[in-house]
Structure formats: structure tokens, C-alpha cells
Design a protein around this motif. Structure first.
Motif, short mmCIF file in Angstrom:
data_model
loop_
_atom_site.label_atom_id
_atom_site.label_comp_id
_atom_site.label_asym_id
_atom_site.label_seq_id
_atom_site.Cartn_x
_atom_site.Cartn_y
_atom_site.Cartn_z
N TRP A 44 0.68 -1.46 -0.26
CA TRP A 44 -0.34 0.17 0.25
C TRP A 44 0.92 1.21 -0.24
CZ3 TRP A 44 1.62 -2.72 4.41
CH2 TRP A 44 2.14 -2.72 5.32
N ARG A 45 -0.31 2.14 -0.36
CA ARG A 45 0.80 3.54 -0.59
C ARG A 45 0.38 4.69 0.40
NH1 ARG A 45 0.55 5.30 -6.48
NH2 ARG A 45 -1.27 4.99 -7.23
N ASP A 46 -0.40 4.35 1.27
CA ASP A 46 -0.88 5.77 2.29
C ASP A 46 -0.33 4.91 3.61
OD1 ASP A 46 -2.70 4.08 1.78
OD2 ASP A 46 -4.08 4.64 1.99
N GLN A 49 -4.06 2.02 8.01
CA GLN A 49 -4.99 2.41 9.30
C GLN A 49 -5.60 2.12 10.41
OE1 GLN A 49 -8.82 1.05 6.75
NE2 GLN A 49 -6.92 -0.19 5.83
N GLY A 129 -2.59 0.54 4.44
CA GLY A 129 -3.82 1.45 4.34
C GLY A 129 -4.81 0.82 2.95
N LYS A 130 -5.13 1.73 2.24
CA LYS A 130 -6.53 1.63 1.48
C LYS A 130 -6.00 2.16 0.31
CE LYS A 130 -10.21 3.19 4.58
NZ LYS A 130 -11.02 4.10 4.53
N ASP A 131 -5.08 2.63 -0.16
CA ASP A 131 -4.87 2.87 -1.85
C ASP A 131 -3.73 1.52 -1.72
OD1 ASP A 131 -3.74 3.63 -4.13
OD2 ASP A 131 -2.54 5.26 -3.26
N LYS A 132 -4.20 0.15 -1.61
CA LYS A 132 -3.08 -1.22 -2.62
C LYS A 132 -2.99 -0.95 -3.75
CE LYS A 132 -5.60 -3.58 1.94
NZ LYS A 132 -6.28 -3.16 1.97
N GLY A 133 -1.10 -2.04 -3.58
CA GLY A 133 -1.49 -2.18 -5.25
C GLY A 133 0.27 -3.40 -5.06
N LYS A 159 -0.64 -0.02 -9.62
CA LYS A 159 -1.73 -0.64 -9.05
C LYS A 159 -2.53 -1.99 -10.01
CE LYS A 159 -4.55 1.35 -7.12
NZ LYS A 159 -4.82 1.70 -5.83
N GLU A 161 -5.61 -2.96 -10.26
CA GLU A 161 -7.00 -2.95 -10.04
C GLU A 161 -7.52 -3.08 -11.40
OE1 GLU A 161 -7.45 0.13 -7.96
OE2 GLU A 161 -7.20 -0.66 -6.27
#
Ligand code: SF4
Length: 244
Positions: A44-46, A49, A129-133, A159, A161
Motif C-alpha cells: 500500500w502507499r497511503d 489504518q 492502508g486503503k490505497d493498495k497495489g 496499481k 485493479e
């Protein structure tokens, strides 16, 4: 990936075998970084959580000794610290989880290297985090000609997705296999080929730009050459702007 490359993955079509491995998170339970020519690892990059209710529950059960000695002090990049909740920073990239009514653990996400330790120990209170890749690494393998090697980061983050994202990953694999087929010596794995010809030549061969976040190993020498510096900064800024 397997459907696309099954025929290519086996000798004798290639100079030697080419292994893909996929890990859902940086715990990398399938050892893709050690055991595959192309490792794709979820990340993740954000910011990490956090859940204050579960943070307090974890602390009530485990206490201060475990929080300090098994979580905070084991973060490899010192991204974690104990704070009075009122003193937690509000700067961008800082998050926190409450451990009781007055104290919190602060997380400096820009220093986090996604090792997963704190998340593994405080599961639920902390989560990716939520911004996954994914991060893509190449060249890992067990002993052969030059001994064991770990994969080198080739794509720091992408990403995964949309259909286009998966096409891009397949294209990266195809470019790499084509270059490997043309340039590797008989019985040579990708990691050994990269070691022999140099990472810069390999990246040029598969058509990928050099990026400061491609990590072979942390730099130990404080002296660096800076020729071409301004042009590289310009390129890096352009990549960030495109990504945004
Ligand atoms: S996941 Fe990040 S914050 Fe947590 S221990 Fe590892 S490096 Fe430190």
C-alpha cells in the motif's frame, strides 16, 4: 500470468527456468523475494489504518512492556513512538492509534517500509492502508552460480485493479522473458544475468526508467556522483505528476 506464460516457464525454451511468485502482502509467506525471478507482492502507499477501540483492547490485554519492547522498539525504521494523545502530530502522513484514554502510538507513515511487524502483532488495531497495489521485484533465486540472491525492486508501486493494470504486469513479464531469452547464458537465472550485465543495462533492455526507489540494498557510501542529477530530478518529478 500462469495461463499466459506456462509454455515459457519451463526449460528448454529459455536459457534456464523462470519462476513467478505472488504474495498478497509484504509478509511474503511464499518467499517470492527469495525464490522467484519475478516476485509480485501486495503493498500500500497511503497511511496504515488504525482502530482506537481495538488498540485499547490490545493494550488492556498486553500492556506497556509488550507495546514498547515488542512493537515500538522493533520497528526497523523507528516510525513508531509513544505519545500523550494531545501531543500526536497532525502533520500529513502521521497517523495514530489510541492505547488508553490519554496515550497513543504515533505512526510516521513516510518512514514506514511496510515490513508488516506492527500490523502482525496488533492485528485489527492496525491494518494496511486503503490505497493498495503491488511492488514487483526481479532476480531472486536460491543457490546456483553466484549464490542466493534476493529480488531487486523493479517497479516500486503499481496499481493492480483494472484490466489495463493486469495487461501492464503481463507486458512487464513478457518484456523480461524476451530479454532473458535473448541475453542470458545457458543455465543462468535472471538474477545472475542482472548481476553479470548490471542493473542499468537490464532496465534499459526491458525498457524501464531508473527510479530512486528501486532498492538493491541501502546505500552505505556517503559519496555519490551527481552528473545528470537535474535531469533525473526532472524525470522523477514528472513521474510523480503523471501518477497524481
Ligand atoms: S509496518 Fe512500518 S511502522 Fe510497522 S513496524 Fe514495519 S516499518 Fe514500522
Amino acid at each position: 500470468m500462469v495461463n499466459n506464460f506456462l509454455d515459457d516457464m519451463h526449460r528448454p525454451a529459455l536459457p534456464y527456468k523462470f519462476k513467478f511468485k505472488f504474495s498478497g502482502c509484504p509478509n511474503d509467506c511464499v518467499n517470492s523475494i527469495q525464490r522467484s525471478d519475478m516476485a509480485t507482492i501486495g503493498t500500500w502507499r497511503d497511511s496504515i489504518q488504525t482502530d482506537d477501540v481495538l488498540g485499547k483492547k490490545w493494550f488492556a490485554k498486553h500492556g506497556m512492556d509488550e507495546l514498547v519492547n515488542d512493537v515500538i522498539s522493533r520497528c526497523p525504521t523507528k516510525a513508531l513512538s509513544l505519545k500523550n494523545t494531545k501531543d500526536v502530530s497532525t502533520a500529513e502522513g502521521i497517523s495514530s492509534v489510541a492505547i488508553n484514554d490519554t496515550q497513543s502510538m504515533q505512526i510516521e507513515n513516510h518512514s514506514c517500509v511496510r515490513c508488516m511487524h506492527c500490523i502482525n502483532v496488533m492485528t485489527g488495531a492496525l491494518a494496511p492502508g486503503k490505497d493498495k497495489g503491488v511492488t514487483v521485484l526481479m532476480g531472486g533465486k536460491s543457490v546456483l552460480k553466484i549464490g542466493t540472491s534476493l529480488g531487486t525492486v523493479i517497479v516500486p508501486f503499481m496499481k493492480l485493479e483494472s484490466d489495463e493494470d493486469f495487461d501492464a504486469l503481463n507486458q512487464l513479464a513478457q518484456d523480461t522473458i524476451d530479454f532473458f531469452a535473448e541475453n542470458a547464458l545457458e543455465h543462468e537465472r535472471t538474477g545472475e544475468m542482472i548481476d553479470r550485465i548490471g542493473l542499468v543495462n537490464f532496465l534499459e533492455g526491458i525498457g524501464r526508467d531508473i527510479d530512486a526507489t528501486m532498492v538493491l540494498q541501502p546505500r552505505a557510501n556517503p559519496y555519490v556522483r551527481t552528473d545528470g542529477w537535474d535531469e533525473e530530478v526532472e524525470k522523477a518529478n514528472q513521474r510523480k505528476a503523471n501518477a497524481a
